[in-house]
Design a protein around this motif. Sequence first.
Motif, PDB file in Angstrom:
ATOM      1  N   ALA A 114      -6.031  -6.285 -33.513  1.00 16.63           N
ATOM      2  CA  ALA A 114      -5.988  -6.183 -32.062  1.00 16.63           C
ATOM      3  C   ALA A 114      -6.537  -4.768 -31.678  1.00 16.63           C
ATOM      4  CB  ALA A 114      -4.397  -6.317 -31.399  1.00 16.63           C
ATOM      5  N   THR A 132      -4.587  -1.717 -29.458  1.00 18.34           N
ATOM      6  CA  THR A 132      -3.191  -1.453 -29.769  1.00 18.34           C
ATOM      7  C   THR A 132      -2.871  -0.187 -30.169  1.00 18.34           C
ATOM      8  OG1 THR A 132      -3.301  -3.831 -30.361  1.00 18.34           O
ATOM      9  CG2 THR A 132      -1.481  -2.575 -31.136  1.00 18.34           C
ATOM     10  N   LYS A 172       4.017  -2.573 -26.896  1.00 22.21           N
ATOM     11  CA  LYS A 172       3.244  -4.029 -26.605  1.00 22.21           C
ATOM     12  C   LYS A 172       1.934  -4.024 -27.018  1.00 22.21           C
ATOM     13  CE  LYS A 172       2.557  -7.327 -22.917  1.00 22.21           C
ATOM     14  NZ  LYS A 172       2.604  -7.637 -21.830  1.00 22.21           N
ATOM     15  N   ARG A 200      -1.808  -4.918 -27.040  1.00 25.43           N
ATOM     16  CA  ARG A 200      -3.072  -5.542 -26.091  1.00 25.43           C
ATOM     17  C   ARG A 200      -3.800  -6.394 -26.985  1.00 25.43           C
ATOM     18  NH1 ARG A 200      -4.658   0.391 -24.929  1.00 25.43           N
ATOM     19  NH2 ARG A 200      -2.781   1.081 -25.522  1.00 25.43           N
ATOM     20  N   LEU A 201      -3.640  -7.587 -26.495  1.00 25.41           N
ATOM     21  CA  LEU A 201      -4.303  -8.619 -27.352  1.00 25.41           C
ATOM     22  C   LEU A 201      -5.714  -8.990 -26.535  1.00 25.41           C
ATOM     23  CD1 LEU A 201      -1.256 -10.507 -28.294  1.00 25.41           C
ATOM     24  CD2 LEU A 201      -2.744  -9.419 -30.190  1.00 25.41           C
ATOM     25  N   ARG A 207      -7.377 -11.928 -27.441  1.00 25.01           N
ATOM     26  CA  ARG A 207      -7.282 -13.095 -27.222  1.00 25.01           C
ATOM     27  C   ARG A 207      -5.747 -13.901 -27.465  1.00 25.01           C
ATOM     28  NH1 ARG A 207      -7.489 -15.759 -32.665  1.00 25.01           N
ATOM     29  NH2 ARG A 207      -8.087 -14.095 -34.084  1.00 25.01           N
ATOM     30  N   GLN A 208      -5.431 -14.776 -26.606  1.00 23.89           N
ATOM     31  CA  GLN A 208      -3.969 -15.291 -26.569  1.00 23.89           C
ATOM     32  C   GLN A 208      -3.954 -16.628 -26.709  1.00 23.89           C
ATOM     33  OE1 GLN A 208      -1.681 -13.362 -23.731  1.00 23.89           O
ATOM     34  NE2 GLN A 208      -2.151 -11.191 -24.363  1.00 23.89           N
ATOM     35  N   SER A 215       0.391 -19.235 -29.525  1.00 29.06           N
ATOM     36  CA  SER A 215       0.626 -18.250 -30.353  1.00 29.06           C
ATOM     37  C   SER A 215       2.197 -17.535 -30.261  1.00 29.06           C
ATOM     38  CB  SER A 215      -0.542 -17.388 -30.114  1.00 29.06           C
ATOM     39  OG  SER A 215      -1.697 -17.746 -30.450  1.00 29.06           O
ATOM     40  N   TRP A 224       7.200  -9.709 -27.781  1.00 29.32           N
ATOM     41  CA  TRP A 224       6.943  -8.528 -28.784  1.00 29.32           C
ATOM     42  C   TRP A 224       8.196  -7.840 -29.053  1.00 29.32           C
ATOM     43  CZ3 TRP A 224       7.297  -3.434 -27.714  1.00 29.32           C
ATOM     44  CH2 TRP A 224       7.407  -3.111 -26.435  1.00 29.32           C
ATOM     45  N   TYR A 275      -0.155 -11.880 -34.619  1.00 24.48           N
ATOM     46  CA  TYR A 275      -0.032 -12.618 -33.276  1.00 24.48           C
ATOM     47  C   TYR A 275      -0.727 -13.817 -33.761  1.00 24.48           C
ATOM     48  CZ  TYR A 275       0.269 -14.132 -28.592  1.00 24.48           C
ATOM     49  OH  TYR A 275       0.459 -14.921 -27.571  1.00 24.48           O
ATOM     50  N   THR A 311      -4.230 -12.426 -35.394  1.00 22.82           N
ATOM     51  CA  THR A 311      -4.303 -11.248 -35.315  1.00 22.82           C
ATOM     52  C   THR A 311      -3.418 -10.058 -35.770  1.00 22.82           C
ATOM     53  OG1 THR A 311      -5.619 -11.828 -33.168  1.00 22.82           O
ATOM     54  CG2 THR A 311      -5.002  -9.469 -33.243  1.00 22.82           C
TER      55      THR A 311
END
Length: 150
Positions: free
Chosen positions: A29, A32, A68, A70-71, A73-74, A78, A107, A126, A136
């Motif tokens: 990620a 992050t 938390k 920071r992704l 793609r989600q 997931s 999370w 994730y 990820t």
Amino acid sequence: MKMAAALLTAGLALGAVAVPATSAGAATAMGTPTESIVRSSGIKLMNLVETTVEGKVGPIPALALASKPRLLRQPAGSAFFVYDPGLARVVPIWLSGDTAATSVADWKDVKFSALKPGQQLLEVRYGSPENPRRATVVASASRTDHRGGF
């Protein structure tokens, strides 16, 4: 740009962004927060903090996500899960008491046992626990001495 990508892949800090070193095939990620903390036990924590979960016989030492992720793609469906690349298996996440789950949606619910003797690396990922290599990596705990014991 190639140098920045190489530094990020190696898990080195680049400005305010660092990405944990991961097992082969896993994405990380970007952005992050992954402040690296090396404990006196020789365990390196990236985006993890030490905590406890209340068990039937009292507090159980555990690790939890520090912030938390920071992704980028989600994908639908997931979830967060803990993966042991050395054994190629998903590790249980503590919910409450002695209850565990394979994955969690939030999370803040990611809490798991620290590295056991013989384990070299645990990763919080994730994605889909059924396809962990495509998930990820958002945090990790690894041994700095690579001896496998304490």
